[in-house]
Scaffold this active site. Structure first.
Site, short mmCIF file in Angstrom:
data_model
loop_
_atom_site.label_atom_id
_atom_site.label_comp_id
_atom_site.label_asym_id
_atom_site.label_seq_id
_atom_site.Cartn_x
_atom_site.Cartn_y
_atom_site.Cartn_z
N ASN A 106 0.83 -1.20 0.00
CA ASN A 106 0.00 0.00 0.00
C ASN A 106 0.87 1.26 0.00
O ASN A 106 1.95 1.28 0.58
CB ASN A 106 -0.93 0.00 1.23
CG ASN A 106 -1.85 -1.20 1.21
OD1 ASN A 106 -2.00 -1.85 0.18
ND2 ASN A 106 -2.45 -1.51 2.34
N VAL A 107 0.34 2.28 -0.63
CA VAL A 107 1.11 3.53 -0.78
C VAL A 107 0.46 4.64 0.04
O VAL A 107 0.75 5.81 -0.16
CB VAL A 107 1.18 3.93 -2.28
CG1 VAL A 107 1.99 2.90 -3.08
CG2 VAL A 107 -0.22 4.07 -2.90
N HIS A 123 5.74 -0.79 -2.89
CA HIS A 123 5.30 -0.07 -4.09
C HIS A 123 5.40 1.44 -3.92
O HIS A 123 4.69 2.19 -4.60
CB HIS A 123 3.87 -0.48 -4.47
CG HIS A 123 3.76 -1.88 -4.98
ND1 HIS A 123 2.59 -2.62 -4.98
CD2 HIS A 123 4.72 -2.71 -5.52
CE1 HIS A 123 2.82 -3.81 -5.50
NE2 HIS A 123 4.09 -3.90 -5.82
N CYS A 131 11.67 12.78 -9.08
CA CYS A 131 11.96 13.42 -10.36
C CYS A 131 11.85 12.38 -11.47
O CYS A 131 12.45 11.30 -11.35
CB CYS A 131 13.37 14.01 -10.30
SG CYS A 131 13.91 14.63 -11.91
N CYS A 152 16.40 19.89 -11.32
CA CYS A 152 16.74 19.85 -12.75
C CYS A 152 15.62 20.38 -13.64
O CYS A 152 15.81 20.50 -14.86
CB CYS A 152 17.12 18.44 -13.17
SG CYS A 152 15.72 17.33 -13.31
N THR A 190 -4.62 -9.03 0.50
CA THR A 190 -4.06 -8.93 -0.86
C THR A 190 -4.58 -10.08 -1.71
O THR A 190 -4.76 -11.19 -1.21
CB THR A 190 -2.52 -8.91 -0.84
OG1 THR A 190 -2.04 -8.94 -2.19
CG2 THR A 190 -1.91 -10.04 -0.06
N ASN A 215 -8.24 -12.90 4.70
CA ASN A 215 -8.99 -12.25 3.64
C ASN A 215 -10.45 -12.70 3.79
O ASN A 215 -10.69 -13.90 3.93
CB ASN A 215 -8.43 -12.70 2.27
CG ASN A 215 -8.86 -11.82 1.12
OD1 ASN A 215 -10.03 -11.53 0.97
ND2 ASN A 215 -7.91 -11.42 0.29
N PRO A 216 -11.41 -11.79 3.75
CA PRO A 216 -12.81 -12.22 3.92
C PRO A 216 -13.26 -13.13 2.77
O PRO A 216 -14.17 -13.94 2.95
CB PRO A 216 -13.59 -10.91 3.92
CG PRO A 216 -12.70 -9.90 3.29
CD PRO A 216 -11.30 -10.34 3.57
P1 OAD Z 1 -6.33 -6.16 -4.69
O1 OAD Z 1 -7.40 -5.15 -4.97
O2 OAD Z 1 -5.82 -6.98 -5.82
O3 OAD Z 1 -6.84 -7.16 -3.56
C1 OAD Z 1 -7.42 -6.70 -2.37
C2 OAD Z 1 -7.82 -7.91 -1.54
O4 OAD Z 1 -8.30 -7.42 -0.30
C3 OAD Z 1 -8.94 -8.75 -2.15
O5 OAD Z 1 -8.53 -10.11 -2.19
C4 OAD Z 1 -10.11 -8.58 -1.17
O6 OAD Z 1 -10.90 -9.76 -1.01
C5 OAD Z 1 -9.36 -8.26 0.11
N1 OAD Z 1 -10.14 -7.51 1.12
C6 OAD Z 1 -11.18 -6.66 0.95
N2 OAD Z 1 -11.62 -6.17 2.12
C7 OAD Z 1 -10.82 -6.72 3.07
C8 OAD Z 1 -10.74 -6.62 4.50
N3 OAD Z 1 -11.58 -5.85 5.19
N4 OAD Z 1 -9.79 -7.34 5.15
C9 OAD Z 1 -8.93 -8.12 4.47
N5 OAD Z 1 -8.95 -8.25 3.13
C10 OAD Z 1 -9.87 -7.57 2.44
O7 OAD Z 1 -5.14 -5.36 -3.96
P2 OAD Z 1 -3.61 -5.79 -3.77
O8 OAD Z 1 -3.47 -7.26 -3.63
O9 OAD Z 1 -3.06 -4.92 -2.72
O10 OAD Z 1 0.14 -2.14 -7.38
O11 OAD Z 1 -3.01 -5.34 -5.16
C11 OAD Z 1 -1.63 -5.50 -5.38
C12 OAD Z 1 -1.10 -4.37 -6.24
O12 OAD Z 1 -1.87 -4.26 -7.45
C13 OAD Z 1 -1.23 -2.98 -5.63
O13 OAD Z 1 -0.18 -2.68 -4.75
C14 OAD Z 1 -1.20 -2.10 -6.83
C15 OAD Z 1 -2.17 -2.86 -7.70
O14 OAD Z 1 -2.12 -2.64 -9.04
C16 OAD Z 1 0.66 -1.05 -7.95
O15 OAD Z 1 0.05 0.00 -8.02
C17 OAD Z 1 2.04 -1.26 -8.47
#
Ligand code: OAD
Length: 246
Positions: A106-107, A123, A131, A152, A190, A215-216
């Site tokens: 997360n950012v 990330h 820059c 720059c 995730t 994860n739910p």
């Molecule tokens: P995703 O959107 O792919 O996945 C989010 C996950 O969170 C899903 O599996 C949901 O089921 C779960 N979720 C939702 N609510 C929740 C809760 N209350 N508790 C626990 N889990 C829950 O997001 P990421 O896996 O973070 O990259 O995505 C990975 C990367 O893809 C991000 O960092 C971003 C994106 O493109 C970049 O921007 C480089």
């Protein structure tokens, strides 16, 4: 792999015995703060916008102002929300185990705001600019229009990792070392679809760590884990903290 809502006894024991816990978080951890995830149907950012239009260096070169404004909007969204019990529980867990490494995809800065220290930002961070020409890091500029690098004069860009870009070397090295060293690996909120972050769980497993998905909606990847806890991070993580609290 076992899917459970309650925390199995064997997992409780693994947590109590853990020497080094490595936690990988994704967008789901911030969902309960009101930050949209990426891949969930309808609500997810990538259901509403095309990643390749907004999250690649090519997109920035094509229309830097558009990309700047989109990330300014995301920065405003996350600046207006608060960390939730899941973020606070990870910060608390760090004080209850001998060693904890937190790696986040997360950012949004919410882990730091909840009190976690030494967060590995895999990330990048929305609240830093870089820059575009030289990569130097600058405090986030609040301008609505895209600012110039004070050194720059090239465009500044958001300090996040875009598709097709490398993970910052130090973040990658430290995360891999922690995943390989830990004896308990928690993958929280995730979808485990984006590499190399998703590969950290495999690295942990190959080095005999107990691996857990929280994860739910157990993901398509859940069977790669020893345990899948089907619950929100804001509920399950505080329960883990309770198990360790004196
Ligand atoms: P995703 O959107 O792919 O996945 C989010 C996950 O969170 C899903 O599996 C949901 O089921 C779960 N979720 C939702 N609510 C929740 C809760 N209350 N508790 C626990 N889990 C829950 O997001 P990421 O896996 O973070 O990259 O995505 C990975 C990367 O893809 C991000 O960092 C971003 C994106 O493109 C970049 O921007 C480089």
């Amino acid at each position: 792999m076992s899917i459970a809502c309650d925390i199995p006894d064997a997992l409780t024991a693994a947590l109590r015995d853990a020497r080094h816990v490595c936690v990988l978080t994704g967008a789901g951890v911030s969902a309960e703060s009101g930050v949209p995830t990426f891949r969930e149907a309808q609500e997810g950012l990538w259901a509403r916008y095309r990643a390749e239009d907004l999250a690649t260096p090519e997109a920035f070169l094509a229309d830097p102002g558009l990309i700047w404004r989109w990330y300014r909007w995301r920065r405003d969204v996350v600046a207006g929300v608060e960390p939730n019990p899941g973020h606070y529980a990870i910060a608390a867990l760090a004080d209850l185990v001998p060693r904890l490494t937190l790696v986040t995809q997360n950012v949004d800065n919410l882990h730091r705001r909840a009190g976690s220290r030494d967060v590995i930002e895999f990330h990048g961070n929305l609240f830093e600019d870089r820059c575009f020409a030289e990569g130097t890091v600058h405090v986030a500029d609040e301008a609505d229009e895209i600012p110039a690098c004070p050194v720059c004069g090239a465009h500044l860009r958001p300090g996040v990792v875009w598709f097709g870009e490398a993970i910052p070397e130090r973040a990658l090295d430290e995360s891999c070392a922690a995943a390989a060293d830990c004896d308990l690996f928690l993958s929280v909120g995730t979808s485990s679809l984006v590499y190399p972050a998703a590969g950290l769980a495999d690295l942990a497993q190959r080095n005999d760590a107990v691996t857990v998905e929280i994860n739910p909606n157990p993901t398509m990847q859940a069977e790669r884990f020893d345990y899948a806890l089907a619950g929100n991070s804001g509920t399950v993580l505080p329960e883990l903290v309770k198990l360790l609290s004196p």
